[in-house]
Design an enzyme around this catalytic site. Sequence first.
Site, PDB file in Angstrom:
ATOM      1  N   HIS A   5       0.738  -1.194   0.450  1.00 31.47           N
ATOM      2  CA  HIS A   5       0.321  -0.280  -0.084  1.00 31.47           C
ATOM      3  C   HIS A   5       0.920   1.503   0.221  1.00 31.47           C
ATOM      4  O   HIS A   5       0.128   2.590  -0.234  1.00 31.47           O
ATOM      5  CB  HIS A   5      -1.277  -0.234   1.120  1.00 31.47           C
ATOM      6  CG  HIS A   5      -0.396   0.412   2.452  1.00 31.47           C
ATOM      7  ND1 HIS A   5       0.330  -0.810   3.198  1.00 31.47           N
ATOM      8  CD2 HIS A   5      -0.512   1.754   3.196  1.00 31.47           C
ATOM      9  CE1 HIS A   5       0.737   0.195   4.233  1.00 31.47           C
ATOM     10  NE2 HIS A   5       0.923   1.135   4.108  1.00 31.47           N
TER      11      HIS A   5
ATOM     12  N   HIS B 195       0.969   6.557  -1.421  1.00 22.70           N
ATOM     13  CA  HIS B 195       0.476   5.961  -0.267  1.00 22.70           C
ATOM     14  C   HIS B 195      -0.699   5.337  -0.769  1.00 22.70           C
ATOM     15  O   HIS B 195      -1.067   6.411  -1.366  1.00 22.70           O
ATOM     16  CB  HIS B 195       0.225   6.506   1.047  1.00 22.70           C
ATOM     17  CG  HIS B 195      -0.723   5.643   2.185  1.00 22.70           C
ATOM     18  ND1 HIS B 195      -1.833   5.581   2.276  1.00 22.70           N
ATOM     19  CD2 HIS B 195       0.307   5.744   3.103  1.00 22.70           C
ATOM     20  CE1 HIS B 195      -2.131   4.858   3.007  1.00 22.70           C
ATOM     21  NE2 HIS B 195      -0.779   4.439   3.930  1.00 22.70           N
TER      22      HIS B 195
END
Length: 165
Positions: free
Chosen positions: A73, A87
Amino acid sequence: MGIFDRFKKKESTDNSAIRVTSVTKGKYVPMNEIPDDVFAGGMLGPCCGVDPEEGKVLAPIDGTVITVADTLHAIGIEGNGVELLIHVGIDTVNMKGDGFSSHIQEGQKVKKGDLLLGMDLDKIKAAGYSPIIITIVTNADSFSNVSFIGAGQMDADTEMIRIEK
């Protein structure tokens, strides 16, 4: 000197700026509109986001991959002195990598536009998470100016951050 000399100087400074492009095709999201207090408050550094239309996360600069989260992620990239944290999604760490595919590894050199990650937008949304991809300048204090110039609909090669040394 003359008024045109001022423009030339500014143009010269602008040409030396580091240009960070969008990580995907989608809608630009200014920092204060990111639906997470940590990012919206700039706690990790100044940032902006893109609400993606496709499941591709592309390199926004030429550089080296310095970190890839086990859960896929988040990715760190360093290039030309700039440290970026990409992110992918809000709270998607909870998915433990499900719905993500890595196309890079730590230490790998990447060029702007190279595929970093694949992401299943439907799976992320079905799990109840926002797929907004956030680009954070984690060492912004090292530069004289960091400008967020993205707006509206972005293509993957659209400049969204300009950093001046």
